[in-house]
Design a protein around this motif. Structure first.
Motif, PDB file in Angstrom:
ATOM      1  N   TYR A 160     -27.377 -30.529 -19.295  1.00 46.06           N
ATOM      2  CA  TYR A 160     -27.459 -31.733 -20.112  1.00 46.06           C
ATOM      3  C   TYR A 160     -27.328 -31.464 -21.619  1.00 46.06           C
ATOM      4  N   ALA A 200     -17.731 -32.937 -22.363  1.00 45.15           N
ATOM      5  CA  ALA A 200     -19.082 -33.054 -21.810  1.00 45.15           C
ATOM      6  C   ALA A 200     -19.079 -32.746 -20.308  1.00 45.15           C
ATOM      7  N   THR A 232     -27.702 -35.797 -33.507  1.00 47.93           N
ATOM      8  CA  THR A 232     -27.648 -35.567 -32.067  1.00 47.93           C
ATOM      9  C   THR A 232     -27.474 -34.088 -31.738  1.00 47.93           C
ATOM     10  N   TYR A 233     -26.672 -33.398 -32.504  1.00 46.94           N
ATOM     11  CA  TYR A 233     -26.425 -31.981 -32.228  1.00 46.94           C
ATOM     12  C   TYR A 233     -27.691 -31.141 -32.412  1.00 46.94           C
ATOM     13  N   TRP A 290     -24.374 -32.845 -24.198  1.00 46.01           N
ATOM     14  CA  TRP A 290     -24.656 -33.743 -25.311  1.00 46.01           C
ATOM     15  C   TRP A 290     -24.195 -33.143 -26.645  1.00 46.01           C
ATOM     16  N   HIS A 291     -24.479 -31.864 -26.792  1.00 50.44           N
ATOM     17  CA  HIS A 291     -24.101 -31.213 -28.043  1.00 50.44           C
ATOM     18  C   HIS A 291     -22.582 -31.150 -28.218  1.00 50.44           C
ATOM     19  N   LYS A 311     -15.609 -36.996 -23.790  1.00 49.87           N
ATOM     20  CA  LYS A 311     -16.070 -37.147 -22.405  1.00 49.87           C
ATOM     21  C   LYS A 311     -15.626 -35.968 -21.533  1.00 49.87           C
ATOM     22  N   ASP A 339     -30.767 -32.322 -32.196  1.00 45.78           N
ATOM     23  CA  ASP A 339     -31.874 -32.989 -31.494  1.00 45.78           C
ATOM     24  C   ASP A 339     -32.885 -33.593 -32.476  1.00 45.78           C
ATOM     25  N   THR A 346     -21.051 -29.699 -18.330  1.00 43.79           N
ATOM     26  CA  THR A 346     -21.955 -29.999 -17.197  1.00 43.79           C
ATOM     27  C   THR A 346     -21.590 -29.154 -15.982  1.00 43.79           C
ATOM     28  N   ALA A 399     -21.463 -34.539 -29.355  1.00 49.58           N
ATOM     29  CA  ALA A 399     -21.834 -34.714 -30.761  1.00 49.58           C
ATOM     30  C   ALA A 399     -20.911 -33.915 -31.682  1.00 49.58           C
ATOM     31  N   SER A 440     -23.880 -37.746 -35.559  1.00 46.88           N
ATOM     32  CA  SER A 440     -23.462 -36.554 -34.814  1.00 46.88           C
ATOM     33  C   SER A 440     -24.330 -35.354 -35.161  1.00 46.88           C
TER      34      SER A 440
END
Length: 210
Positions: free
Chosen positions: A141, A116, A197-198, A145-146, A113, A200, A120, A149, A194
């Motif tokens: 964003y 991230a 997500t990394y 996210w990456h 967190k 996409d 941001t 992940a 993971s």
């Protein structure tokens, strides 16, 4: 006639006295007594000597005594645990850690967190003046996210490796192996999510025109 009888009697009596008083007769009687006396001594000397016991013959008995002593020492000092007990505790702890890391990788961590939020903030600074919508999406964003992940993927990989290590060690209790299997499954699932997500693979980033 009486003279001849008297003479014969005297001769017999003289012969008897000579035999009684003869030193040869006394010597032969003493020799017989000495021979009878020395016979037990010679028999005792002729008896075989008792040989001492061989030390090798007592080997198994000594080994049994040593084993008994070791058992007594273990009974007196029960607190001394063998080395295998420490190895068993380490394997159990590693299995629990792998399962916990697998769960954390799926639910997220405070570290992910923070990373991230940092990404941001960096994206907002970069695109605050002249950033296009596509750049804002990518910097604010997508990078966040990456990053999450990536953190979760590292934790999932560690959980998977620890679980595989515990399963590879022989002689582990069944419950330890069960926890290690759970950690391996959770770690593998978290690693899969993971990676998706990394790169996409599950969800595409939104575009500026949508």
């Amino acid at each position: 006639m009486r003279r001849m009888d008297t003479k014969t009697t005297t001769e017999k009596t003289g012969e008897t006295g000579d035999n009684a008083e003869s030193p040869e007769g006394a010597g032969s009687a003493g020799a017989d007594i000495a021979a009878k006396t020395t016979e037990p001594v010679e028999a005792a000397e002729a008896a075989p000597a008792v040989e001492p016991l061989d030390a090798d013959a007592l080997g198994p008995a000594d080994e049994v005594d040593k084993d008994d002593d070791e058992d007594d020492d273990e009974a007196l000092f029960p607190d001394e645990a063998p080395a295998s007990a420490s190895a068993g505790i380490g394997g159990a702890a590693a299995a629990v850690v792998s399962a916990a890391l697998g769960v954390v990788a799926l639910t997220g961590t405070w570290t992910g967190k923070v990373v991230a939020e940092r990404e941001t903030l960096i994206g907002q600074i970069k695109t605050s003046g002249s950033g296009t919508p596509a750049q804002q999406i990518s910097e604010i964003y997508a990078d966040a996210w990456h990053s999450v992940a990536l953190v979760n993927g590292v934790l999932s990989l560690v959980a998977l490796l620890v679980a595989v290590l515990v399963l590879a060690l022989p002689g582990r209790p069944s419950w330890v192996r069960a926890v290690a299997v759970a950690g391996a499954v959770l770690g593998g699932l978290g690693l899969l999510l993971s990676v998706g997500t990394y790169f996409d693979l599950f969800l595409n980033l939104p575009t500026a025109g949508s």
